[in-house]
Scaffold this active site. Structure first.
Site, PDB file in Angstrom:
ATOM      1  N   ASN A  56     -61.644-125.514  14.732  1.00 23.91           N
ATOM      2  CA  ASN A  56     -62.742-126.267  15.144  1.00 23.91           C
ATOM      3  C   ASN A  56     -63.983-125.988  14.188  1.00 23.91           C
ATOM      4  O   ASN A  56     -64.538-125.018  14.272  1.00 23.91           O
ATOM      5  CB  ASN A  56     -63.231-125.820  16.571  1.00 23.91           C
ATOM      6  CG  ASN A  56     -64.491-126.217  17.234  1.00 23.91           C
ATOM      7  OD1 ASN A  56     -65.236-127.158  16.492  1.00 23.91           O
ATOM      8  ND2 ASN A  56     -64.912-125.872  18.322  1.00 23.91           N
ATOM      9  N   TRP A  57     -64.295-127.060  13.509  1.00 25.11           N
ATOM     10  CA  TRP A  57     -65.289-126.783  12.348  1.00 25.11           C
ATOM     11  C   TRP A  57     -66.465-126.877  12.726  1.00 25.11           C
ATOM     12  O   TRP A  57     -67.628-126.628  12.297  1.00 25.11           O
ATOM     13  CB  TRP A  57     -65.035-127.848  11.191  1.00 25.11           C
ATOM     14  CG  TRP A  57     -64.142-127.258  10.225  1.00 25.11           C
ATOM     15  CD1 TRP A  57     -63.037-126.223  10.371  1.00 25.11           C
ATOM     16  CD2 TRP A  57     -64.049-127.486   8.780  1.00 25.11           C
ATOM     17  NE1 TRP A  57     -62.329-126.072   9.163  1.00 25.11           N
ATOM     18  CE2 TRP A  57     -62.870-126.635   8.169  1.00 25.11           C
ATOM     19  CE3 TRP A  57     -65.087-128.310   7.931  1.00 25.11           C
ATOM     20  CZ2 TRP A  57     -62.775-126.776   6.850  1.00 25.11           C
ATOM     21  CZ3 TRP A  57     -64.522-128.444   6.435  1.00 25.11           C
ATOM     22  CH2 TRP A  57     -63.435-127.614   6.053  1.00 25.11           C
ATOM     23  N   LYS A  58     -66.807-127.207  14.192  1.00 30.24           N
ATOM     24  CA  LYS A  58     -67.903-127.486  14.700  1.00 30.24           C
ATOM     25  C   LYS A  58     -69.259-128.370  13.893  1.00 30.24           C
ATOM     26  O   LYS A  58     -68.648-129.338  13.098  1.00 30.24           O
ATOM     27  CB  LYS A  58     -68.648-126.105  15.179  1.00 30.24           C
ATOM     28  CG  LYS A  58     -67.659-125.440  16.073  1.00 30.24           C
ATOM     29  CD  LYS A  58     -68.202-124.098  16.560  1.00 30.24           C
ATOM     30  CE  LYS A  58     -67.271-123.293  17.361  1.00 30.24           C
ATOM     31  NZ  LYS A  58     -67.792-122.340  18.037  1.00 30.24           N
ATOM     32  N   HIS A  63     -65.653-128.542  25.144  1.00 27.64           N
ATOM     33  CA  HIS A  63     -66.004-127.192  24.643  1.00 27.64           C
ATOM     34  C   HIS A  63     -67.213-126.652  25.317  1.00 27.64           C
ATOM     35  O   HIS A  63     -68.082-127.518  25.541  1.00 27.64           O
ATOM     36  CB  HIS A  63     -65.892-127.458  23.102  1.00 27.64           C
ATOM     37  CG  HIS A  63     -66.307-126.180  22.426  1.00 27.64           C
ATOM     38  ND1 HIS A  63     -67.497-125.508  22.441  1.00 27.64           N
ATOM     39  CD2 HIS A  63     -65.457-125.514  21.763  1.00 27.64           C
ATOM     40  CE1 HIS A  63     -67.238-124.421  21.782  1.00 27.64           C
ATOM     41  NE2 HIS A  63     -66.101-124.500  21.336  1.00 27.64           N
ATOM     42  N   GLU A  94     -69.703-125.425  24.066  1.00 33.49           N
ATOM     43  CA  GLU A  94     -71.005-125.734  23.468  1.00 33.49           C
ATOM     44  C   GLU A  94     -71.451-127.242  23.885  1.00 33.49           C
ATOM     45  O   GLU A  94     -72.627-127.584  23.730  1.00 33.49           O
ATOM     46  CB  GLU A  94     -70.762-125.819  22.034  1.00 33.49           C
ATOM     47  CG  GLU A  94     -70.975-124.339  21.779  1.00 33.49           C
ATOM     48  CD  GLU A  94     -70.197-123.759  20.367  1.00 33.49           C
ATOM     49  OE1 GLU A  94     -69.727-124.776  19.468  1.00 33.49           O
ATOM     50  OE2 GLU A  94     -69.989-122.866  20.110  1.00 33.49           O
ATOM     51  N   GLU A 140     -61.425-120.132  26.491  1.00 35.51           N
ATOM     52  CA  GLU A 140     -62.404-119.768  25.402  1.00 35.51           C
ATOM     53  C   GLU A 140     -63.427-119.027  26.413  1.00 35.51           C
ATOM     54  O   GLU A 140     -64.355-119.726  26.912  1.00 35.51           O
ATOM     55  CB  GLU A 140     -63.036-120.771  24.940  1.00 35.51           C
ATOM     56  CG  GLU A 140     -61.867-121.456  24.166  1.00 35.51           C
ATOM     57  CD  GLU A 140     -62.681-122.097  22.624  1.00 35.51           C
ATOM     58  OE1 GLU A 140     -62.053-121.955  21.484  1.00 35.51           O
ATOM     59  OE2 GLU A 140     -63.459-123.049  22.936  1.00 35.51           O
ATOM     60  N   GLY A 174     -67.946-116.702  18.698  1.00 34.79           N
ATOM     61  CA  GLY A 174     -68.917-116.466  17.683  1.00 34.79           C
ATOM     62  C   GLY A 174     -69.542-115.215  17.643  1.00 34.79           C
ATOM     63  O   GLY A 174     -70.392-114.904  16.911  1.00 34.79           O
ATOM     64  N   SER A 192     -63.451-115.685  18.809  1.00 29.82           N
ATOM     65  CA  SER A 192     -63.456-114.824  17.905  1.00 29.82           C
ATOM     66  C   SER A 192     -61.910-114.180  17.486  1.00 29.82           C
ATOM     67  O   SER A 192     -61.620-113.124  16.973  1.00 29.82           O
ATOM     68  CB  SER A 192     -64.266-113.527  18.412  1.00 29.82           C
ATOM     69  OG  SER A 192     -65.597-113.531  18.548  1.00 29.82           O
ATOM     70  N   GLY A 240     -62.826-121.036  15.653  1.00 23.14           N
ATOM     71  CA  GLY A 240     -64.016-121.643  14.990  1.00 23.14           C
ATOM     72  C   GLY A 240     -64.398-121.021  13.694  1.00 23.14           C
ATOM     73  O   GLY A 240     -63.897-121.508  12.463  1.00 23.14           O
ATOM     74  N   GLY A 241     -65.078-119.974  13.647  1.00 21.43           N
ATOM     75  CA  GLY A 241     -65.626-119.582  12.333  1.00 21.43           C
ATOM     76  C   GLY A 241     -64.449-119.237  11.293  1.00 21.43           C
ATOM     77  O   GLY A 241     -64.660-119.365  10.100  1.00 21.43           O
TER      78      GLY A 241
HETATM   79  P1  PGA Z   1     -65.162-118.558  17.092  1.00 23.11           P
HETATM   80  O1  PGA Z   1     -65.348-120.072  17.855  1.00 23.11           O
HETATM   81  O2  PGA Z   1     -63.610-118.655  16.652  1.00 23.11           O
HETATM   82  O3  PGA Z   1     -66.148-118.766  16.157  1.00 23.11           O
HETATM   83  O4  PGA Z   1     -65.412-117.667  18.037  1.00 23.11           O
HETATM   84  C1  PGA Z   1     -64.185-120.569  18.749  1.00 23.11           C
HETATM   85  C2  PGA Z   1     -64.407-121.833  19.380  1.00 23.11           C
HETATM   86  O5  PGA Z   1     -65.687-121.947  19.796  1.00 23.11           O
HETATM   87  O6  PGA Z   1     -63.841-122.878  19.600  1.00 23.11           O
END
Ligand code: PGA
Length: 252
Positions: free
Chosen positions: A10-12, A93, A95, A167, A173, A212, A233-234
């Site tokens: 997930n590149w956000k 998600h 966010e 999640e 993150g 994470s 994500g990251g």
């Molecule tokens: P993260 O994000 O791996 O950077 O914790 C995961 C996500 O929000 O899908």
């Protein structure tokens, strides 16, 4: 039941045209892990470019509108995602639930419309730190799942059309990850709800863990029953961080 693992990035809100080379590098290396499904959910602006660069690799969106089309300024429809070359999309998600006030009902509509339009869906659920600390995580997350699960006929989207991503918001993150016992307990509870909702087809729905995930913890997380992959994500932004997670999912 043996389920093929899915590792989705997930590149956000990250990624410009100059990053297509990284998408290509990830797609090329992922070919070595044929036993795992690998996907990248990119910003909408990169979907078509990435799909042209790596046509056999699964590129996805990060959100979709619940309506097929209409007066929804700034939104993106399932048909638009498909037209750009997307094969899947994330919905719900945390966010988006937080930044855009998306309700369970809105998330359900998004999932239903996406599946009906032929997109695979990764439906996200997860609890806040406050909910975890007061001991309500299982109740809150299973209720969230029940209220946002699509009601489409399971035969119409097939075994791998829907995945659920657990999640915990406090793990996204932050470098924090729940205990293995807490992940196992949550995934087992989610499996129970999927089977209650879909019968046997609920056994085929993959349940991803997200929050994470990195090379150093992926092996242990993938060893948990009912963890069928990860939403990353990251650590999905660079091939050198993402590929070791794919390798762990392949059990190599
Ligand atoms: P993260 O994000 O791996 O950077 O914790 C995961 C996500 O929000 O899908």
């Amino acid at each position: 039941m043996a389920r093929r693992k899915l590792v989705a990035g997930n590149w956000k809100m990250h990624g410009l045209a100059s990053d297509i080379a990284e998408v290509s590098a990830i797609a090329e290396s992922a070919k070595e892990y044929g036993e795992v499904d690998v996907a990248l959910c990119l910003p909408a602006t990169l979907i078509e470019r990435a799909s042209r660069a790596v046509p056999t690799f699964a590129i996805g969106g990060q959100d979709v509108h619940g309506a097929q089309k209409g007066a929804h300024t700034g939104d993106i429809s399932a048909a638009m995602l498909t037209d750009a070359g997307a094969k899947l999309t994330i919905v719900g998600h945390s966010e988006r639930r937080t930044d855009h006030g998306e309700s369970d009902a809105a998330v359900r509509a998004k999932a239903e419309t996406a599946l009906a339009s032929g997109l695979d869906v990764i439906l996200c659920v997860g609890e806040s730190l406050e909910v975890r600390e007061r001991g309500d995580a299982l109740a809150v997350v299973t209720a969230q799942l029940e209220a946002s699960l699509p009601t489409n006929d399971t035969a119409s989207f097939g075994a791998t059309g829907l995945a659920v991503a657990y999640e915990p918001i406090w793990a996204i993150g932050t470098g924090k990850v729940p205990s293995i016992a807490d992940i196992a307990e949550m995934h087992a509870a989610l499996r129970g709800r999927l089977v209650a909702a879909y019968g046997d087809a609920g056994q085929a729905v993959r349940i991803l863990y997200g929050g994470s995930v990195k090379a150093s913890n992926a092996n242990e997380i993938f060893g948990v029953d009912d963890v069928d992959g990860a939403l990353v994500g990251g650590a999905s932004l660079k091939a050198e961080d993402f590929l070791p997670i794919v390798e762990a999912a392949a059990g190599r």
